[in-house]
Every structure is written in structure tokens, then in C-alpha cells.
Design a protein around this motif. Structure first.
Motif, PDB file in Angstrom:
ATOM      1  N   ILE A   9      89.136 -19.614 -18.451  1.00  0.00           N
ATOM      2  CA  ILE A   9      87.834 -18.982 -18.214  1.00  0.00           C
ATOM      3  C   ILE A   9      87.938 -17.777 -17.280  1.00  0.00           C
ATOM      4  CG2 ILE A   9      86.555 -21.090 -18.654  1.00  0.00           C
ATOM      5  CD1 ILE A   9      86.204 -21.410 -15.636  1.00  0.00           C
ATOM      6  N   GLY A  10      89.030 -17.716 -16.514  1.00  0.00           N
ATOM      7  CA  GLY A  10      89.251 -16.552 -15.668  1.00  0.00           C
ATOM      8  C   GLY A  10      88.289 -16.421 -14.516  1.00  0.00           C
ATOM      9  N   ALA A  11      87.693 -17.530 -14.073  1.00  0.00           N
ATOM     10  CA  ALA A  11      86.733 -17.495 -12.965  1.00  0.00           C
ATOM     11  C   ALA A  11      86.762 -18.840 -12.246  1.00  0.00           C
ATOM     12  CB  ALA A  11      85.331 -17.202 -13.485  1.00  0.00           C
ATOM     13  N   ALA A  12      86.125 -18.878 -11.108  1.00  0.00           N
ATOM     14  CA  ALA A  12      86.049 -20.135 -10.358  1.00  0.00           C
ATOM     15  C   ALA A  12      85.207 -21.155 -11.120  1.00  0.00           C
ATOM     16  CB  ALA A  12      85.439 -19.885  -8.984  1.00  0.00           C
ATOM     17  N   ILE A  13      85.553 -22.421 -10.972  1.00  0.00           N
ATOM     18  CA  ILE A  13      84.776 -23.497 -11.589  1.00  0.00           C
ATOM     19  C   ILE A  13      83.433 -23.630 -10.869  1.00  0.00           C
ATOM     20  CG2 ILE A  13      84.689 -25.989 -12.011  1.00  0.00           C
ATOM     21  CD1 ILE A  13      87.753 -25.902 -12.248  1.00  0.00           C
ATOM     22  N   VAL A  14      82.358 -23.752 -11.631  1.00  0.00           N
ATOM     23  CA  VAL A  14      81.022 -23.947 -11.056  1.00  0.00           C
ATOM     24  C   VAL A  14      80.464 -25.277 -11.550  1.00  0.00           C
ATOM     25  CG1 VAL A  14      80.575 -21.473 -10.875  1.00  0.00           C
ATOM     26  CG2 VAL A  14      79.917 -22.688 -12.954  1.00  0.00           C
ATOM     27  N   ASP A  15      79.379 -25.725 -10.918  1.00  0.00           N
ATOM     28  CA  ASP A  15      78.828 -27.049 -11.219  1.00  0.00           C
ATOM     29  C   ASP A  15      78.461 -27.233 -12.689  1.00  0.00           C
ATOM     30  OD1 ASP A  15      79.137 -27.819  -8.625  1.00  0.00           O
ATOM     31  OD2 ASP A  15      77.014 -27.721  -8.080  1.00  0.00           O
ATOM     32  N   SER A  35      79.801 -30.803 -11.646  1.00  0.00           N
ATOM     33  CA  SER A  35      79.033 -31.365 -10.533  1.00  0.00           C
ATOM     34  C   SER A  35      79.240 -32.874 -10.429  1.00  0.00           C
ATOM     35  CB  SER A  35      77.546 -31.053 -10.700  1.00  0.00           C
ATOM     36  OG  SER A  35      77.053 -31.575 -11.927  1.00  0.00           O
ATOM     37  N   ARG A  36      79.386 -33.555 -11.572  1.00  0.00           N
ATOM     38  CA  ARG A  36      79.632 -34.999 -11.543  1.00  0.00           C
ATOM     39  C   ARG A  36      81.031 -35.308 -11.040  1.00  0.00           C
ATOM     40  NH1 ARG A  36      77.056 -36.727 -17.392  1.00  0.00           N
ATOM     41  NH2 ARG A  36      74.857 -36.669 -16.761  1.00  0.00           N
ATOM     42  N   VAL A  37      81.990 -34.488 -11.442  1.00  0.00           N
ATOM     43  CA  VAL A  37      83.364 -34.692 -10.970  1.00  0.00           C
ATOM     44  C   VAL A  37      83.420 -34.520  -9.455  1.00  0.00           C
ATOM     45  CG1 VAL A  37      85.734 -33.850 -11.118  1.00  0.00           C
ATOM     46  CG2 VAL A  37      84.321 -33.950 -13.176  1.00  0.00           C
ATOM     47  N   LYS A  38      82.714 -33.502  -8.956  1.00  0.00           N
ATOM     48  CA  LYS A  38      82.696 -33.241  -7.513  1.00  0.00           C
ATOM     49  C   LYS A  38      82.102 -34.421  -6.755  1.00  0.00           C
ATOM     50  CE  LYS A  38      79.653 -30.318  -5.907  1.00  0.00           C
ATOM     51  NZ  LYS A  38      78.949 -29.057  -5.595  1.00  0.00           N
ATOM     52  N   THR A  39      81.028 -34.987  -7.270  1.00  0.00           N
ATOM     53  CA  THR A  39      80.396 -36.138  -6.630  1.00  0.00           C
ATOM     54  C   THR A  39      81.319 -37.347  -6.622  1.00  0.00           C
ATOM     55  OG1 THR A  39      78.218 -35.377  -7.308  1.00  0.00           O
ATOM     56  CG2 THR A  39      78.401 -37.681  -6.678  1.00  0.00           C
ATOM     57  N   TYR A  40      82.034 -37.537  -7.724  1.00  0.00           N
ATOM     58  CA  TYR A  40      82.935 -38.695  -7.822  1.00  0.00           C
ATOM     59  C   TYR A  40      84.101 -38.571  -6.854  1.00  0.00           C
ATOM     60  CZ  TYR A  40      86.241 -42.037  -9.761  1.00  0.00           C
ATOM     61  OH  TYR A  40      87.133 -43.065  -9.916  1.00  0.00           O
ATOM     62  N   ILE A  41      84.685 -37.386  -6.762  1.00  0.00           N
ATOM     63  CA  ILE A  41      85.848 -37.187  -5.889  1.00  0.00           C
ATOM     64  C   ILE A  41      85.429 -37.158  -4.433  1.00  0.00           C
ATOM     65  CG2 ILE A  41      87.667 -35.544  -5.273  1.00  0.00           C
ATOM     66  CD1 ILE A  41      87.765 -34.734  -8.213  1.00  0.00           C
ATOM     67  N   GLY A  42      84.271 -36.559  -4.163  1.00  0.00           N
ATOM     68  CA  GLY A  42      83.832 -36.366  -2.784  1.00  0.00           C
ATOM     69  C   GLY A  42      83.979 -34.916  -2.397  1.00  0.00           C
ATOM     70  N   SER A  43      83.184 -34.487  -1.441  1.00  0.00           N
ATOM     71  CA  SER A  43      83.140 -33.065  -1.086  1.00  0.00           C
ATOM     72  C   SER A  43      83.801 -32.774   0.251  1.00  0.00           C
ATOM     73  CB  SER A  43      81.680 -32.605  -1.052  1.00  0.00           C
ATOM     74  OG  SER A  43      80.951 -33.373  -0.116  1.00  0.00           O
ATOM     75  N   GLY A  44      84.641 -33.662   0.751  1.00  0.00           N
ATOM     76  CA  GLY A  44      85.315 -33.406   2.014  1.00  0.00           C
ATOM     77  C   GLY A  44      84.958 -34.454   3.051  1.00  0.00           C
ATOM     78  N   LEU A  45      84.569 -34.030   4.236  1.00  0.00           N
ATOM     79  CA  LEU A  45      84.236 -34.943   5.324  1.00  0.00           C
ATOM     80  C   LEU A  45      83.021 -35.790   4.979  1.00  0.00           C
ATOM     81  CD1 LEU A  45      84.654 -32.555   8.375  1.00  0.00           C
ATOM     82  CD2 LEU A  45      86.203 -34.391   7.694  1.00  0.00           C
ATOM     83  N   ALA A  46      83.109 -37.073   5.327  1.00  0.00           N
ATOM     84  CA  ALA A  46      81.990 -37.977   5.066  1.00  0.00           C
ATOM     85  C   ALA A  46      80.934 -37.900   6.162  1.00  0.00           C
ATOM     86  CB  ALA A  46      82.501 -39.415   4.933  1.00  0.00           C
ATOM     87  N   GLU A  47      81.357 -37.644   7.389  1.00  0.00           N
ATOM     88  CA  GLU A  47      80.438 -37.584   8.528  1.00  0.00           C
ATOM     89  C   GLU A  47      80.878 -36.489   9.489  1.00  0.00           C
ATOM     90  OE1 GLU A  47      77.661 -39.249   9.018  1.00  0.00           O
ATOM     91  OE2 GLU A  47      77.825 -40.777   7.457  1.00  0.00           O
ATOM     92  N   ALA A  48      79.938 -35.645   9.898  1.00  0.00           N
ATOM     93  CA  ALA A  48      80.175 -34.661  10.956  1.00  0.00           C
ATOM     94  C   ALA A  48      78.830 -34.361  11.604  1.00  0.00           C
ATOM     95  CB  ALA A  48      80.801 -33.389  10.401  1.00  0.00           C
ATOM     96  N   ASP A  49      78.783 -34.414  12.920  1.00  0.00           N
ATOM     97  CA  ASP A  49      77.515 -34.265  13.625  1.00  0.00           C
ATOM     98  C   ASP A  49      77.785 -33.697  15.015  1.00  0.00           C
ATOM     99  OD1 ASP A  49      74.804 -34.365  14.011  1.00  0.00           O
ATOM    100  OD2 ASP A  49      74.655 -36.542  14.113  1.00  0.00           O
ATOM    101  N   GLN A  50      76.812 -32.966  15.565  1.00  0.00           N
ATOM    102  CA  GLN A  50      76.938 -32.460  16.929  1.00  0.00           C
ATOM    103  C   GLN A  50      75.591 -32.515  17.640  1.00  0.00           C
ATOM    104  OE1 GLN A  50      78.141 -28.333  17.151  1.00  0.00           O
ATOM    105  NE2 GLN A  50      77.074 -27.777  15.277  1.00  0.00           N
ATOM    106  N   TRP A  51      75.650 -32.877  18.917  1.00  0.00           N
ATOM    107  CA  TRP A  51      74.468 -33.017  19.757  1.00  0.00           C
ATOM    108  C   TRP A  51      74.669 -32.224  21.036  1.00  0.00           C
ATOM    109  CZ3 TRP A  51      70.247 -36.599  18.964  1.00  0.00           C
ATOM    110  CH2 TRP A  51      70.328 -37.284  17.744  1.00  0.00           C
ATOM    111  N   ARG A  52      73.552 -31.856  21.670  1.00  0.00           N
ATOM    112  CA  ARG A  52      73.634 -31.093  22.908  1.00  0.00           C
ATOM    113  C   ARG A  52      72.509 -31.464  23.866  1.00  0.00           C
ATOM    114  NH1 ARG A  52      72.409 -25.747  19.582  1.00  0.00           N
ATOM    115  NH2 ARG A  52      70.172 -25.962  19.233  1.00  0.00           N
TER     116      ARG A  52
END
Length: 200
Positions: A9-15, A35-52
Motif C-alpha cells: 500500500i506504500g503508506a502507514a497502516i490506519v485503523d 483497529s481490532r488488531v490494535k485492540t487485541y494486541i494492546g496499545s502500549g502502557l496499561a496504566e500511566a498517571d501523574q498527580w501534583r
């Protein structure tokens, strides 16, 4: 394997892009969206949060209990996020977490050389142990008006195996009565961040 003579396709994969998949390994080919493949594999970090901390307090605090807010400048929590109550932070899920904490303050009209910023952990939802500590030495004077900046940072890796009993808090120790913990609602001065690195 080239199934239909198509080319790259010569381009980045989109949803909306489609993949062919063997449905249940039964030999029936079906299509599924990226988009379904991305959901199944996961999109990286499961939890990230910051407080101040949003405002200034003085003296020692066990814990730093007031003025907490989730940081909201160009940031959206990843996952469910941490819960905070009176300065005690509860984890949303078990796992191995990286905890990063920072303190910014002022020693006002004093020679502050025995002060500490602590990250404390409980494993029974009751008694706390200091797991990381930063010390301060800010030369000041009680004879004239002066303010010396103090600050420090903490790093700790924590295996959270029980979200009901393993919790964390920040404390300030041996602060003189006028020594300040600084906060700001528009930026992270005294603050803490949590990143889930892996499952427990």
C-alpha cells in the motif's frame, strides 16, 4: 504470501485498513480491521498517571494530605488511573510500577539541614515504611528575611500484588515550621507519577 497480486500500500497502516484472518483456524478466511488488531494486541502502557500539589503548605506533613489534583496540562490518564484520598494513593490494578516523585519547596528564615522528602509504602493498608528518601541542606538565617529553595526527586520500583493493601504516600520529615512545600495548579512542582511496566 501474495494472495491476489496486490502490491504494498506504500503508506502507514490506519485503523480502517483490512487484514485477512483464518477465522478460528477452521480454514474460513474473513476480514478484520486494523483497529481490532490494535485492540487485541494492546496499545502500549496499561496504566500511566501523574498527580501534583496545587498550593503551598508549611511544616512537616505525614502524609502530604491536601491540595492534590491529577495533572491536566496536555495529559490524559492512561488506563483507570490512580485513586487519591488524604494523600494516600491506591493502585487501579496489580503489576510492577515505576514511581517518580519530585519535591519543590523553600526554607524560610531558617537553616534547614535536617529535612527529608519521603516515599512511603504500606503492604497491609496500615503501617508505612520509607522506601525512598531525599535530604535537604538549605543555609538560611533567622536574623533576617531570606528564603532558600530546596528540592529533590525520588525513584522507586514497586511490585503491587494486592491493590487493597499495597498503597503509597509522600511525606515531609523534620521540616521547621516555616519550611514550605510548594505546589501549582498549572505545573508540576511537588508531584508524583505512576507507570505500570508489567504484570506482577
Amino acid at each position: 504470501i501474495d494472495l491476489d497480486g496486490g502490491t504494498d500500500i506504500g503508506a502507514a497502516i490506519v485503523d480502517a485498513d483490512l487484514f485477512l484472518i483464518d477465522d478460528g483456524a477452521g480454514g474460513t478466511m474473513r476480514k478484520t480491521a486494523a483497529s481490532r488488531v490494535k485492540t487485541y494486541i494492546g496499545s502500549g502502557l496499561a496504566e500511566a498517571d501523574q498527580w501534583r500539589v496545587t498550593g503551598t503548605t508549611t511544616g512537616s506533613e505525614t502524609p502530604i494530605a491536601t491540595n492534590w489534583e491529577r495533572a491536566d496540562n496536555n495529559w490524559e490518564v492512561v488506563g483507570s488511573g490512580m485513586s487519591e484520598s488524604s494523600g494516600v494513593f491506591t493502585f487501579p490494578a496489580t503489576g510492577k510500577y515505576l514511581i517518580l516523585a519530585k519535591f519543590i519547596g523553600n526554607a524560610v528564615n531558617v537553616d534547614e539541614n535536617t529535612a527529608y522528602f519521603n516515599l512511603q509504602v504500606t503492604t497491609n493498608n496500615s503501617s508505612y515504611t520509607t522506601r525512598a528518601q531525599a535530604g535537604f541542606n538549605a543555609p538560611g538565617s533567622s536574623t533576617y528575611s531570606t528564603s532558600s529553595a530546596i528540592g529533590g526527586s525520588l525513584v522507586h520500583l514497586l511490585d503491587v500484588t494486592d491493590v487493597s493493601n499495597i498503597k503509597v504516600r509522600l511525606t515531609t520529615e523534620s521540616f521547621q515550621s516555616a519550611t514550605q512545600t510548594n505546589g501549582d495548579t498549572n505545573g508540576n512542582l511537588t508531584s508524583i507519577a505512576f507507570i505500570k511496566l508489567a504484570d506482577t
